[in-house]
Design an enzyme around this catalytic site. Sequence first.
Site, PDB file in Angstrom:
ATOM      1  N   GLY A 163       0.760   2.665 -10.251  1.00  0.00           N
ATOM      2  CA  GLY A 163       1.284   3.874  -9.634  1.00  0.00           C
ATOM      3  C   GLY A 163       0.650   5.137 -10.191  1.00  0.00           C
ATOM      4  N   ASP A 164       0.306   5.118 -11.483  1.00  0.00           N
ATOM      5  CA  ASP A 164      -0.365   6.270 -12.090  1.00  0.00           C
ATOM      6  C   ASP A 164      -1.764   6.449 -11.503  1.00  0.00           C
ATOM      7  OD1 ASP A 164       1.915   6.390 -13.671  1.00  0.00           O
ATOM      8  OD2 ASP A 164       1.017   5.158 -15.241  1.00  0.00           O
ATOM      9  N   GLY A 207       0.794  -1.219   0.000  1.00  0.00           N
ATOM     10  CA  GLY A 207       0.000   0.000   0.000  1.00  0.00           C
ATOM     11  C   GLY A 207       0.825   1.266   0.000  1.00  0.00           C
TER      12      GLY A 207
END
Length: 310
Positions: A248-249, A222
């Site tokens: 991640g985007d 997380g």
Amino acid sequence: MILTVTLNTALDLTYRIPALKPHASHRITEVTERPGGKGVNVARVLAALGHEVTVTGFTGGATGAVVQSQLTAVPGVIDALIPVAAPTRRTIAVVDEQTGDTTQLNEPGPTITPAEWSAFQEAYEDLLASASAVALCGSLPPGVPVGAYAGLIRLAKAAEVPVLLDTSGEPLRRGVAARPDMVKPNADELAELTGSHDPLRGAQDTRRRGARSVVASLGTDGLLALTPEGRWRATPPARIHGNPTGAGDSVVAGLLSGLEQQLPWPDRLSRAVALSAATVLAPVAGEFDPAAYEELLPRVDTRGDMSASA
């Protein structure tokens, strides 16, 4: 309007094959192509969440023309890409259907001339006038100064627009020194920046170097967030298996979405984790599974220590 900057845009190609074997020929079972680059992926997720978003950066050649034609078909995304002479790069993700693993191949990108870089900076300043937040995302193409993000951060701060930085290496180090409102490194990028493999210490050091808030992506563990308001950890309800490309985007999109809606930090982080997990469950980079997102969002475990020194 949220502005996303992708200086190294791409045409993302996803190949699915039964099994990836070195030194062997492979028969591709499915091919998908779509506009890519970190900021473009962020914009696509933001638009799917209902935000107005503008994409800027560079585009060139036949590949760039495909990127733009497909980008204009994405509802809610405004194309403000700057034309350049050299062709836009391609990235190739090879998905092994047997293991679920993804192998990524990234071209370096077009060489940007000084005149093209100057034209971009002028356009960027104009776009800041109507932006509620800006995200600076991804690698720098050849020809762009290594301190480019630091300069763009200073322009955003002068325009009083909150700015999030998501990059790595020397561009990250110089960008942090320009005091962005938020940075979103992963664990490896944080260790490279600070020399510490302890994410908490690394995040604390990054704040001392200039970042107002640090949200560190820890993969399946997380997010860790250190902010002026406190410290939080946000984790998905279970280990998620799938294609991690673009996860991640989606974290960046979730953080920007929460920022624009002025949500408290725990809600921003829960949104970011749920979007990231829902992206892993989707087959193509830059997309997320809406049903999975809605199901995961209330189950994200977000805990804070408001008395802890951030």
